[in-house]
Enzyme design. Structure first.
Site, mmCIF file in Angstrom:
data_model
loop_
_atom_site.group_PDB
_atom_site.id
_atom_site.type_symbol
_atom_site.label_atom_id
_atom_site.label_comp_id
_atom_site.label_asym_id
_atom_site.label_seq_id
_atom_site.Cartn_x
_atom_site.Cartn_y
_atom_site.Cartn_z
ATOM 1 N N LYS A 90 -8.329 14.629 -11.592
ATOM 2 C CA LYS A 90 -8.149 13.190 -11.834
ATOM 3 C C LYS A 90 -7.358 12.631 -10.662
ATOM 4 C CE LYS A 90 -8.136 9.585 -14.651
ATOM 5 N NZ LYS A 90 -9.017 8.955 -13.667
ATOM 6 N N GLN A 111 -0.819 14.312 -6.412
ATOM 7 C CA GLN A 111 -1.407 13.990 -7.712
ATOM 8 C C GLN A 111 -1.276 15.154 -8.705
ATOM 9 O OE1 GLN A 111 -3.166 10.765 -7.568
ATOM 10 N NE2 GLN A 111 -2.919 10.793 -9.766
ATOM 11 N N LYS A 114 2.218 14.744 -10.162
ATOM 12 C CA LYS A 114 2.305 13.481 -10.898
ATOM 13 C C LYS A 114 1.574 13.601 -12.235
ATOM 14 C CE LYS A 114 1.243 9.894 -8.565
ATOM 15 N NZ LYS A 114 0.707 8.672 -7.937
ATOM 16 N N LYS A 126 -8.123 13.590 -5.244
ATOM 17 C CA LYS A 126 -8.106 12.267 -4.613
ATOM 18 C C LYS A 126 -9.361 12.147 -3.763
ATOM 19 C CE LYS A 126 -5.519 8.548 -4.225
ATOM 20 N NZ LYS A 126 -4.637 7.918 -5.221
ATOM 21 N N GLY A 165 -9.256 3.967 -9.436
ATOM 22 C CA GLY A 165 -8.993 3.065 -8.304
ATOM 23 C C GLY A 165 -7.810 3.522 -7.461
ATOM 24 N N ASP A 166 -7.649 2.889 -6.338
ATOM 25 C CA ASP A 166 -6.479 3.059 -5.463
ATOM 26 C C ASP A 166 -6.571 1.900 -4.473
ATOM 27 O OD1 ASP A 166 -4.182 4.917 -4.706
ATOM 28 O OD2 ASP A 166 -5.167 4.740 -2.782
ATOM 29 N N ASN A 240 -2.546 -4.473 -6.557
ATOM 30 C CA ASN A 240 -2.484 -4.197 -7.991
ATOM 31 C C ASN A 240 -1.092 -3.744 -8.430
ATOM 32 O OD1 ASN A 240 -2.889 -1.659 -10.078
ATOM 33 N ND2 ASN A 240 -3.977 -3.504 -10.672
ATOM 34 N N SER A 376 -4.865 5.834 -17.304
ATOM 35 C CA SER A 376 -6.230 6.302 -17.069
ATOM 36 C C SER A 376 -6.575 7.416 -18.048
ATOM 37 C CB SER A 376 -6.376 6.840 -15.639
ATOM 38 O OG SER A 376 -6.646 5.799 -14.742
HETATM 39 P P1 NDP Z 1 -4.153 -2.561 -3.371
HETATM 40 O O1 NDP Z 1 -5.274 -2.358 -2.435
HETATM 41 O O2 NDP Z 1 -4.382 -3.357 -4.603
HETATM 42 O O3 NDP Z 1 -2.914 -3.226 -2.600
HETATM 43 C C1 NDP Z 1 -2.327 -2.607 -1.493
HETATM 44 C C2 NDP Z 1 -1.302 -3.561 -0.920
HETATM 45 O O4 NDP Z 1 -0.634 -2.913 0.153
HETATM 46 C C3 NDP Z 1 -1.930 -4.805 -0.328
HETATM 47 O O5 NDP Z 1 -0.990 -5.860 -0.407
HETATM 48 C C4 NDP Z 1 -2.168 -4.400 1.124
HETATM 49 O O6 NDP Z 1 -2.222 -5.500 2.015
HETATM 50 C C5 NDP Z 1 -0.935 -3.560 1.388
HETATM 51 N N1 NDP Z 1 -1.230 -2.534 2.405
HETATM 52 C C6 NDP Z 1 -2.219 -1.607 2.364
HETATM 53 N N2 NDP Z 1 -2.205 -0.851 3.470
HETATM 54 C C7 NDP Z 1 -1.185 -1.324 4.211
HETATM 55 C C8 NDP Z 1 -0.649 -0.957 5.459
HETATM 56 N N3 NDP Z 1 -1.183 0.055 6.180
HETATM 57 N N4 NDP Z 1 0.420 -1.649 5.905
HETATM 58 C C9 NDP Z 1 0.957 -2.671 5.174
HETATM 59 N N5 NDP Z 1 0.486 -3.055 3.992
HETATM 60 C C10 NDP Z 1 -0.561 -2.387 3.515
HETATM 61 O O7 NDP Z 1 -3.600 -1.099 -3.728
HETATM 62 P P2 NDP Z 1 -2.701 -0.641 -4.948
HETATM 63 O O8 NDP Z 1 -1.741 -1.719 -5.290
HETATM 64 O O9 NDP Z 1 -3.602 -0.101 -5.990
HETATM 65 O O10 NDP Z 1 -1.929 0.604 -4.330
HETATM 66 C C11 NDP Z 1 -0.688 0.469 -3.618
HETATM 67 C C12 NDP Z 1 -0.013 1.822 -3.530
HETATM 68 O O11 NDP Z 1 0.231 2.332 -4.856
HETATM 69 C C13 NDP Z 1 -0.813 2.920 -2.826
HETATM 70 O O12 NDP Z 1 0.099 3.810 -2.183
HETATM 71 C C14 NDP Z 1 -1.474 3.646 -3.972
HETATM 72 O O13 NDP Z 1 -1.842 4.971 -3.626
HETATM 73 C C15 NDP Z 1 -0.359 3.610 -4.992
HETATM 74 N N6 NDP Z 1 -0.749 3.809 -6.377
HETATM 75 C C16 NDP Z 1 -1.685 2.990 -6.961
HETATM 76 C C17 NDP Z 1 -2.011 3.160 -8.280
HETATM 77 C C18 NDP Z 1 -2.916 2.222 -8.990
HETATM 78 O O14 NDP Z 1 -3.047 2.359 -10.214
HETATM 79 N N7 NDP Z 1 -3.527 1.256 -8.342
HETATM 80 C C19 NDP Z 1 -1.460 4.283 -9.072
HETATM 81 C C20 NDP Z 1 -0.428 5.016 -8.392
HETATM 82 C C21 NDP Z 1 -0.131 4.798 -7.086
HETATM 83 P P3 NDP Z 1 -3.660 -6.139 2.399
HETATM 84 O O15 NDP Z 1 -4.005 -6.998 1.237
HETATM 85 O O16 NDP Z 1 -3.397 -6.858 3.653
HETATM 86 O O17 NDP Z 1 -4.592 -4.966 2.575
#
Ligand code: NDP
Length: 444
Positions: A90, A111, A114, A126, A165-166, A240, A376
């Site tokens: 997962k 993961q 976690k 992943k 998602g991610d 997200n 999830s």
């Molecule tokens: P999203 O794609 O929804 O959002 C990512 C955010 O981070 C956006 O604001 C994006 O900006 C910014 N971002 C991405 N890459 C960069 C970068 N290289 N430098 C600066 N800003 C960056 O992703 P999530 O919110 O889903 O995920 C965010 C983090 O949380 C990740 O590390 C992910 O692995 C982790 N995570 C997510 C989970 C989930 O349920 N979604 C669960 C557990 C962990 P822009 O819009 O400009 O791309």
């Protein structure tokens, strides 16, 4: 040389071109030293550490798709199935130009622990692609997702591997992938999580990582004699995780003053207007630079800088290695007393050490952001029993899981003489169950 150092040296040799993976392995193995030392003979004989740092398999494939001009584009797809000792694989799918095998391996490795921490039966994996959904039309995203699934479907299934998602993979992408899986396989099963509510998704899944981060943080603060109400919070990211972390922080009485995206960051001293951020990011897929159109008194800055503002609590929720040593120094100097990671490995190793050494409460992502994968797993349960639980029911379960995770790792840290070190606690608590299962299942 001790067992941990021997394994670290061998991992370094075998994976020299994968810095993020090496960073994640070092962070985990370093903090497992107390439990490894206590069980060295058994672990060594079973080559337990050598096995846990090597994925069960890594799959790499071509993803050709046709853009709106009729031009064929080619991306690379990945799925790393790391460890299924305690349940089916997962883990999310990341769509971002920076994706490579090292990043997917680091995320898959994290993961494992976690997922174990959630207390639910899920293994670690992943995947993703270097495809960038930004600036693509819905049709282009659909054609990419269909092509991606044309290959991925061979390796996944409701009892085998359940992606989610991610970064870059939201409800739209999951929908297109689910549709394609169903078409190819002809089965309707919970093969992906993060699905839309009309076709098997779970209430609270969208909010889960951000809400869970705040449930964890609130419990950590409470157990350290502090309260989140009335505190100022700096958040990075505006995706997200960041949006729903901000929403729950406000519900718990805090004020959120910053958010960011990959081009810049906003500062709103009166508190971020989340409706504006949601419209910009969730509806219009626009840049944060436009936030000033909603709130003329706010500031927009190009580049990095979120961690330079005065705050009590910092929640990095964007991406890996976004909170550096210099940021840790600024945060500490400005009176920040807690950092909780919403993103995966957003804090560099030296920044983490600095924060811990300076008395800042530090919650590692593998514990603090586990609410996403936990929900999830709740989506998987609902799919299996073909029922949907209410928002309140899922939210209550999520809260219980996050509070439990905090107490499990707090307890593990105490048992191994590292009271208050939640990095050590999280790694040991996550590892214990996986190690037990691996030993019980023999050499496989
Ligand atoms: P999203 O794609 O929804 O959002 C990512 C955010 O981070 C956006 O604001 C994006 O900006 C910014 N971002 C991405 N890459 C960069 C970068 N290289 N430098 C600066 N800003 C960056 O992703 P999530 O919110 O889903 O995920 C965010 C983090 O949380 C990740 O590390 C992910 O692995 C982790 N995570 C997510 C989970 C989930 O349920 N979604 C669960 C557990 C962990 P822009 O819009 O400009 O791309």
């Amino acid at each position: 040389m001790g067992y941990v150092d021997e394994v670290l040296e061998s991992v370094q040799k075998k994976n020299a071109s994968e810095p993020e993976f090496l960073q994640a392995v070092k962070e985990v193995l370093d903090s497992l030293r107390p439990i490894v030392d206590a069980n060295e003979e058994v672990y060594r004989k079973a080559a337990l550490l050598e096995r846990i740092v090597e994925p069960d398999r890594q799959i790499k494939f071509r993803v050709p798709w046709v853009d709106d001009k009729g031009q064929v584009q080619v991306n690379v797809g990945y799925r790393v199935q790391f460890n299924n000792s305690i349940g089916p694989y997962k883990g999310g799918l990341r769509l971002h130009p920076s994706v490579n095998i090292g990043i997917i391996k680091f995320l898959g490795f994290e993961q494992i622990f976690k997922n174990s921490l959630t207390g639910l039966p899920i293994g670690g994996a992943k995947g993703g692609s270097d495809f960038d959904p930004k600036g693509k039309s819905d049709n282009e995203v659909m054609r990419f997702c269909q092509s991606f699934m044309n290959e991925l479907y061979k390796y996944i299934g409701a009892d085998v591997d359940v992606p989610a998602g991610d970064i870059g993979t939201g409800a739209r992408e999951i929908g297109y992938m689910f549709g394609q899986y169903k078409k190819i396989r002809g089965v309707y099963e919970g093969v992906l999580t993060g699905k839309g509510l009309s076709y098997g998704g779970s209430l609270v899944r969208k909010e889960a990582t951000g809400y869970g981060l705040l449930y964890f943080t609130a419990e950590m603060l409470k157990c350290n004699g502090k309260d989140i109400a009335g505190k100022t919070v700096a958040i990075s990211g505006s995706g997200n995780v960041a949006i729903y972390a901000a929403e729950k922080a406000v519900q718990l009485g805090a004020k959120v003053v910053t958010m960011s995206d990959s081009t810049g960051w906003i500062y709103d001293a009166e508190g971020i207007d989340l409706d504006a951020v949601k419209e910009l990011k969730e509806v219009r897929r626009a840049r944060l630079s436009e936030y000033r159109n909603y709130r003329p008194n706010s500031e927009y800055h190009e580049g990095r800088g979120v961690w330079s503002v005065k705050c009590d609590i910092a929640l990095p929720c964007a991406t890996q290695n976004e909170l550096l040593l210099e940021d840790a120094k600024m945060l500490t100097a400005n009176g920040c007393f807690a950092v909780a990671e919403g993103a995966n490995m957003p804090t560099t190793l030296d920044a983490t050490e600095y924060l811990k050494a300076n008395g800042v409460l530090f919650a590692p992502g593998k514990a603090a952001n586990a609410g996403g994968v936990a929900t999830s797993a709740l989506e998987m349960s609902q799919n299996s029993e073909r029922l949907s639980w209410s928002f309140e029911e899922v939210d209550e379960k999520l809260k219980g899981i996050m509070v439990n995770i905090f107490h499990n790792l707090d307890d593990a840290a105490r048992r191994y003489g590292a009271e208050g070190d939640y990095v050590v606690g999280a790694n040991i608590a996550g590892f214990e169950k996986v190690a037990d299962a691996m030993l019980a299942q023999g050499v496989c």
